[in-house]
Each structure stands twice: as structure tokens, then as C-alpha cells.
Write a protein that holds these residues in place. Structure first.
Motif, short mmCIF file in Angstrom:
data_model
loop_
_atom_site.label_atom_id
_atom_site.label_comp_id
_atom_site.label_asym_id
_atom_site.label_seq_id
_atom_site.Cartn_x
_atom_site.Cartn_y
_atom_site.Cartn_z
N MET A 3 0.80 -1.23 0.00
CA MET A 3 0.00 0.00 0.00
C MET A 3 0.83 1.28 0.00
SD MET A 3 -3.10 -1.05 2.59
CE MET A 3 -4.01 0.43 2.16
N PHE A 4 2.04 1.22 0.59
CA PHE A 4 2.82 2.45 0.75
C PHE A 4 4.16 2.41 0.03
CE2 PHE A 4 0.28 1.97 4.71
CZ PHE A 4 -0.58 3.03 4.50
N GLY A 5 4.32 1.47 -0.90
CA GLY A 5 5.60 1.33 -1.59
C GLY A 5 6.00 2.57 -2.38
N ARG A 6 5.02 3.31 -2.88
CA ARG A 6 5.31 4.51 -3.68
C ARG A 6 5.11 5.80 -2.90
NH1 ARG A 6 1.24 2.76 -8.31
NH2 ARG A 6 0.34 1.72 -6.51
N LEU A 7 4.97 5.69 -1.58
CA LEU A 7 4.64 6.86 -0.77
C LEU A 7 5.69 7.96 -0.88
CD1 LEU A 7 2.72 8.09 1.37
CD2 LEU A 7 4.15 7.03 3.12
N SER A 8 6.97 7.60 -0.74
CA SER A 8 8.01 8.64 -0.73
C SER A 8 8.20 9.27 -2.11
CB SER A 8 9.34 8.07 -0.22
OG SER A 8 9.90 7.18 -1.15
N ASP A 9 7.84 8.54 -3.19
CA ASP A 9 7.89 9.14 -4.52
C ASP A 9 6.89 10.29 -4.63
OD1 ASP A 9 9.83 7.37 -5.41
OD2 ASP A 9 8.35 5.93 -6.15
N GLY A 10 5.77 10.15 -3.92
CA GLY A 10 4.72 11.15 -4.02
C GLY A 10 4.87 12.32 -3.08
N ILE A 11 5.13 12.03 -1.80
CA ILE A 11 5.14 13.12 -0.81
C ILE A 11 6.54 13.58 -0.43
CG2 ILE A 11 2.96 12.26 0.13
CD1 ILE A 11 4.54 11.27 2.59
N GLY A 12 7.58 12.87 -0.92
CA GLY A 12 8.95 13.26 -0.60
C GLY A 12 9.60 12.26 0.34
N ARG A 13 10.94 12.20 0.28
CA ARG A 13 11.68 11.23 1.10
C ARG A 13 11.60 11.58 2.59
NH1 ARG A 13 11.23 8.24 -3.18
NH2 ARG A 13 12.68 8.75 -4.88
N SER A 23 12.14 16.87 -5.92
CA SER A 23 12.08 18.29 -6.26
C SER A 23 10.71 18.90 -6.04
CB SER A 23 12.52 18.51 -7.71
OG SER A 23 11.72 17.74 -8.59
N ARG A 24 9.67 18.16 -6.33
CA ARG A 24 8.31 18.70 -6.20
C ARG A 24 7.42 17.69 -5.48
NH1 ARG A 24 7.03 21.55 -12.08
NH2 ARG A 24 8.74 23.10 -12.00
N PRO A 25 7.55 17.58 -4.16
CA PRO A 25 6.70 16.64 -3.41
C PRO A 25 5.22 17.00 -3.55
CG PRO A 25 8.51 17.45 -2.07
CD PRO A 25 8.48 18.30 -3.29
N GLY A 26 4.39 15.99 -3.65
CA GLY A 26 2.96 16.20 -3.77
C GLY A 26 2.24 16.00 -2.45
N ARG A 27 0.95 15.80 -2.55
CA ARG A 27 0.12 15.61 -1.36
C ARG A 27 -0.15 14.12 -1.14
NH1 ARG A 27 -5.25 18.61 -2.42
NH2 ARG A 27 -5.05 17.29 -4.28
N LEU A 28 -0.38 13.78 0.11
CA LEU A 28 -0.69 12.38 0.44
C LEU A 28 -1.95 11.92 -0.28
CD1 LEU A 28 -0.12 9.83 2.10
CD2 LEU A 28 -1.43 10.85 3.98
N ALA A 29 -2.92 12.81 -0.43
CA ALA A 29 -4.19 12.45 -1.07
C ALA A 29 -4.00 12.04 -2.53
CB ALA A 29 -5.17 13.61 -0.99
N ASP A 30 -2.89 12.48 -3.15
CA ASP A 30 -2.65 12.17 -4.56
C ASP A 30 -1.90 10.86 -4.77
OD1 ASP A 30 -3.85 14.59 -5.27
OD2 ASP A 30 -1.96 15.69 -5.09
N VAL A 31 -1.46 10.23 -3.68
CA VAL A 31 -0.70 8.98 -3.78
C VAL A 31 -1.65 7.80 -3.86
CG1 VAL A 31 0.99 7.49 -2.67
CG2 VAL A 31 1.21 9.98 -2.48
#
Length: 402
Positions: free
Chosen positions: A72-82, A199-207
């Protein structure tokens, strides 16, 4: 000489080697939380009055958190930042340690183990990706080497420190986790100061949290060898992390908790050293060597129990450490090589699921068999399973691995 202003870069974040050290410390600290419990299982078993089967289930439930994080969270850091993802994993680890600290029964241990697995699942992937982005130059292979070796160092130090505190300090079930909590706080502060690389972290809701996992039909045969290698490598680690202290106490008559922690420390340090020493060994050779080594490794483990020999157990541990390291690194690299570029992350996730299942399922099986037969017979069945899997995987590996 590097000035303070050069070390603290944009966003007031640690950069360069200090940043890499902070991320490596995070990976080590998270994995240490999974083995802090290893020398304490015997104490918990006496304090809470549970069976060997319950002990193995407490160990194995940790994988529930691992799988949840991976799926469920494998791509989390790609979306919201490391950094946000890493801080979230550290927060989960802190809550896990608090639950252990306050634990009053088996249910508390189960919750804490699941949280520990979840924190590691999120933090390990985040940390590995973060390291690759912090390393200068095109060669990013150092990130995997640092991450995997630090992983094993953390596992070993967690077990060793816990064993020493359990044997030579008061309140082993409380003080151990108080010390671990202090470590987590320090590492969290370092992570908070480490430079963000997305460079451009997104929002958790978009992951997207929808799991996606499959193996393409045209590479399924080639996937068998690395998958079984990862399963076997982590099965060896799981055997030592969950069952070695009980085996030492019941069959080898070694009741010293520090020695129990030291045995797992030996496995982990041998594994870390193997990863560092075999960086030039091809992934295919490493994988096949691991499969071949698993057979004598489990043979020595059974012989150590049968003859109640600590010397044989030490030898078995060293061989298991080498096999686990080569199997984990070689299997992961082979999967990365055979995977189509557009589905590499998906195939790597499938490989990790095989590793997590190997870490848990054989341990549960040994626990069940131990209630019906002798511990040595249960270990013999485990050895037979590993041997069979290794032979089958060797056949697939020789035929399909490139």
C-alpha cells in the motif's frame, strides 16, 4: 576543510556524506527494532506464560506490517517526498517501541510487532531511494550496498545490545526499549535535518494506495530461482531471530541472554561483511552460491542441536550469514536484471514479498511441529524444506538466470 555552511545546504538540510550517514542510521535503527526482541523472547515466554507456537506467531506477525507497507505504501516517498515518508516511518517505530515498553500481555506484543514491520516497510524503501539520490555520479549501486549492509548491521546491533541489557542490567523488558526510544529520537532529529531530494513533493491524497503485483508470463521461469533464493535467505534469518535463543536455552543449555544476542550479531555482521566483500561478484554467481551454501548451513544447524554443540552452532551461524547475504543481494540483483524497465519496481516488490514470506512461514511451521515432535525433529524438517527448495532453485537458476 568543509565548513558548516557547506554542510548545511538549501532548506537547512544535511547534504553529502552527513546526509548519507543520517539515512543509513535511520535504516539501521529501524531494522534494529525488529531484533531487539530476539534475546527477550525467552523472558517474555516466562513472564506472560505463552507457548512456543505463540512465540513464533509473535515473531511472524511482524510480516503483516511489512506486507502492508509494501503493497500500500511502496510509492509513498515518490509522491510526498523522502523526508516526510522517513519521518512517518520513524514515528511508527517510536509508537511501536512505546507499546513494547508498556506491554502487559501477548496482544501488546502483536500490535508492537505489526507496527515495527510497518515502519520498516516504509522506511527501508524510502531510505534506499534517498541514498541513491544523495550519491553523486551515475553509479547508484553503492546505495543498494550501503542499504543492505546497514540493514544487517542494524539487525545485529539490536540483538546484541538487547542481550547485553537483558543479562547485565535491571528491568530487561523496560530498559531495553527505553534505550531504543532514545536512539530513535536522536535519529529522527537527524532525518528532520536531512536534505529533501524529491524536487516537487505532492500531497498524500494524490498517492495511489491500490496494490499492484504480478510477474510477467515470459519471465516467470527465470523468476523462480531469485524468488526461492530470497525466501530461503530470509528463512535462515527468521530461524535465528525467532528460535535460536530457545534452542540455546533448551538444547545447548546456554541461558545467557548476551550469548543469544551475540549469536544473531555474528550472523548479521558476517552477512554485512559478505555484502561489502563480494561487490564484484556477479549477481548470478552470488545467487547460485547462496543456494549451494544453504544446504550445509541447515545441516550444521541440525547437527549443532543433535550434538548440543555450541562450536557447531557458531560455525552454522557463520555459513548462514554468508548464505543469507549472497541470497538477498544476488536474488535482488537478478530480479532487477530480468525485469522489464517499466515493471521493475513491481517485480522487486514481488521479490520482497517472497522474502517476507520466507521470514515468517517456516518459523510458524517449526513452532507447530515443535508442539508435536522434538525441536530437533522440527529443525530437521526445516532443513529438509530448505534443501529441497535450494536444489529446485539451483536447477532453475542454472537454466534461466542470465
Amino acid at each position: 576543510m568543509t565548513s558548516y555552511a557547506e554542510t548545511i545546504t538549501r532548506e537547512n538540510g544535511l547534504d553529502g556524506r552527513p546526509a548519507m550517514a543520517a539515512v543509513a542510521a535511520m535504516i539501521a535503527a529501524l531494522f534494529a527494532g525488529s531484533t531487539v526482541l530476539t534475546p527477550l523472547y525467552v523472558i517474555y515466554k516466562q513472564a506472560f506464560g505463552f507457548s512456543q507456537i505463540t512465540l513464533t506467531l509473535v515473531y511472524a506477525v511482524y510480516v503483516v506490517g511489512n506486507l502492508g507497507a509494501l503493497l500500500m505504501f511502496g510509492r509513498l516517498s515518490d509522491g510526498i517526498g523522502r523526508r516526510p515518508a522517513a519521518l512517518a516511518s520513524m514515528a511508527i517505530a517510536v509508537v511501536s517501541a512505546l507499546v513494547f515498553l508498556l506491554a502487559e500481555n501477548v496482544a501488546w506484543l502483536d500490535v508492537a510487532r505489526i507496527l515495527s514491520g510497518l515502519g520498516i516497510g516504509v522506511g527501508a524503501g524510502t531510505g534506499t531511494a534517498w541514498l541513491a539520490e544523495l550519491i553523486e555520479g551515475k553509479d547508484k549501486s553503492r546505495a543498494a550496498i550501503i542499504a543492505t549492509s546497514t540493514n544487517f548491521v542494524g539487525l545485529g546491533l539490536g540483538a546484541l545490545a538487547s542481550g547485553l541489557l537483558a543479562e547485565y542490567a535491571p528491568w530487561p523488558l523496560r530498559l531495553t526499549f527505553a534505550v531504543y526510544l532514545a536512539l530513535l529520537v536522536v535519529v529522527t532529529l537527524l532525518i528532520w535535518r536531512t536534505r529533501e531530494t524529491v524536487s516537487r513533493p505532492g500531497r498524500l491524497a494524490d498517492v495511489s494506495l491500490r496494490p499492484r503485483l504480478s510477474v510477467p508470463a515470459d519471465i516467470r521461469a527465470a523468476f523462480v530461482a531469485p524468488a526461492v533464493t530470497g525466501f530461503g535467505a530470509m528463512a535462515l534469518v527468521g530461524f535465528y531471530a525467532a528460535l535460536a535463543p530457545s534452542i540455546l536455552a533448551q538444547q545447548l543449555h546456554v541461558a545467557n541472554h548476551a550469548e543469544a544476542g551475540g549469536l544473531f550479531f555474528e550472523l548479521s555482521i558476517v552477512a554485512a561483511a559478505t555484502i561489502l566483500a563480494t561487490t564484484r561478484l556477479s549477481s548470478r554467481a552470488g545467487m547460485l552460491a547462496a543456494l549451494a551454501l544453504m544446504i550445509p548451513a541447515v545441516g550444521l544447524m541440525v547437527a549443532a542441536q543433535f550434538f548440543a554443540s555450541m562450536s557447531l552452532m557458531v560455525a552454522a551461524t557463520a555459513v548462514c550469514g554468508v548464505a543469507a547475504a549472497l541470497g538477498y543481494r544476488g536474488g535482488l540483483q537478478v530480479v532487477s536484471q530480468i525485469a522489464p524497465a517499466e515493471r521493475r519496481a513491481e517485480l522487486v516488490s514481488a521479490f520482497f514479498i517472497c522474502c517476507f514470506c520466507g521470514n515468517a512461514l517456516p518459523v510458524i511451521g517449526i513452532g507447530l511441529l515443535s508442539s508435536w515432535a522434538t525441536p530437533t525433529a522440527a529443525s530437521l524438517a526445516f532443513a529438509g524444506m530448505i534443501t529441497l527448495f535450494s536444489v529446485v532453485a539451483l536447477g532453475f537458476g542454472v537454466k534461466y538466470a542470465r
